[in-house]
Scaffold this active site. Structure first.
Site, PDB file in Angstrom:
ATOM      1  N   SER A 168       0.827  -1.201   0.000  1.00 55.19           N
ATOM      2  CA  SER A 168       0.000   0.000   0.000  1.00 55.19           C
ATOM      3  C   SER A 168       0.870   1.264   0.000  1.00 55.19           C
ATOM      4  O   SER A 168       1.657   1.486  -0.918  1.00 55.19           O
ATOM      5  CB  SER A 168      -0.951  -0.035   1.196  1.00 55.19           C
TER       6      SER A 168
ATOM      7  N   ASP B 210      -9.684  -5.414  -4.231  1.00 52.38           N
ATOM      8  CA  ASP B 210      -9.131  -4.400  -3.324  1.00 52.38           C
ATOM      9  C   ASP B 210     -10.058  -3.182  -3.302  1.00 52.38           C
ATOM     10  O   ASP B 210     -10.244  -2.530  -4.330  1.00 52.38           O
ATOM     11  CB  ASP B 210      -7.733  -3.992  -3.805  1.00 52.38           C
TER      12      ASP B 210
ATOM     13  N   HIS C 131      -7.442  -5.630   0.336  1.00 50.77           N
ATOM     14  CA  HIS C 131      -6.309  -4.764   0.677  1.00 50.77           C
ATOM     15  C   HIS C 131      -5.641  -5.349   1.922  1.00 50.77           C
ATOM     16  O   HIS C 131      -5.665  -4.756   3.011  1.00 50.77           O
ATOM     17  CB  HIS C 131      -6.804  -3.346   0.938  1.00 50.77           C
TER      18      HIS C 131
END
Length: 284
Positions: free
Chosen positions: A102, A232, A260
């Site tokens: 991320s 995601d 995610h």
């Protein structure tokens, strides 16, 4: 497993290493508001067992690293990029394979551009491209965005843990069941270890990426692997595809139904992919 603190001026960064230091080094960078514990210990050990020297670390304002008063971070995105090099220097590593999750993937992109001689390869998981207009890409899911706008008392253990468990549920894989009890127990450990969980909200500053990175992804010479879940809700899959399209020779691996997160059921695929990517470059 061994712990080491990186000390530079008034900053301390907590790190932990797994495996044989003679093996190719892999540096793991976790995402926003997440300590290094989110690279689960068993994940790190399994990657180390594939012949890698694995290092994870707490970014500033998480875990055991230096914390700043909430709302007053004493750093910016470029400092997070330079922290990557500080960790490598502490271990005497001239260059490492970098894996970022991320926001950690964004920090990794900048590190690969700023210090290409220190980054052997880059793997960006559930990330988004830096330095380019992403307004045409799908926005984060509405349910998660609404949750992000909920006010929570980060000093209240029960309230903060409940909030983070719900956050984990909202970003979880659609292909595997959500383990609420295990997730809650993990987040309780993470909260107790931090001794200042609220400071992690300062990571919002790390999304303020300067114009110095604008339009530079095409310059990246470091081999890039993008791993992205098809479900995601934070950075929809199109973000991963855009990153691949921006970097010459980049490769994309999609995790079917992946959210995610790094779901244990997907570890074997993720670790195998990282191992292959970090096994095809000189001096490894």
């Amino acid at each position: 497993m061994s712990m080491r603190f990186v000390r530079s001026h008034d900053v301390e960064i907590a790190t932990e290493a797994f495996g044989d230091s003679a093996h190719p080094p892999v540096l793991l960078i976790m995402g926003g508001m997440a300590s290094m514990l989110w690279w689960r210990e068993r994940f790190c050990r399994q990657l180390a067992e594939r012949g890698r020297f694995v290092i994870r670390y707490d970014q500033r304002d998480t875990g055991l690293s230096t914390k700043y008063p909430p709302g007053r971070p004493g750093y910016a995105f470029d400092d997070a990029v330079d922290d990557v090099i500080r960790v490598l220097d502490c271990y005497g590593i001239s260059a490492a394979h970098v894996v970022g999750m991320s926001l950690g993937g964004m920090v990794g992109q900048a590190a690969a551009l700023k210090h290409p001689e220190r980054v052997r390869s880059l793997t960006a998981i559930s990330s988004s491209p830096i330095g380019m207009n992403t307004s045409h890409l799908p926005e984060s899911g509405r349910a998660w965005m609404d949750h992000m706008n909920v006010e929570v008392d980060g000093t209240n253990r029960a309230e903060a843990v409940a909030y983070m468990v719900e956050d984990a549920r909202l970003v979880a894989s659609t292909a595997h069941p959500f383990e609420r009890a295990e997730t809650g127990a993990f987040i309780e450990r993470d909260f107790d270890r931090s001794d200042g969980y609220l400071s992690a909200t300062n990571h919002s500053i790390l999304f303020e990426i300067s114009d110095a990175w604008q339009g530079r992804l095409h310059e990246m010479k470091v081999p890039l692997l993008v791993i992205h879940g098809t479900a995601d809700p934070v950075f929809p899959a199109e973000h991963g595809a855009a990153l691949v399209a921006a970097v010459n020779g980049a490769k994309l691996v999609e995790i079917s139904g992946g959210g995610h997160e790094l779901h244990p059921a997907d570890w074997d695929e993720i670790i195998s992919t990282i191992t292959k990517h970090t096994n095809t470059h000189p001096n490894d």
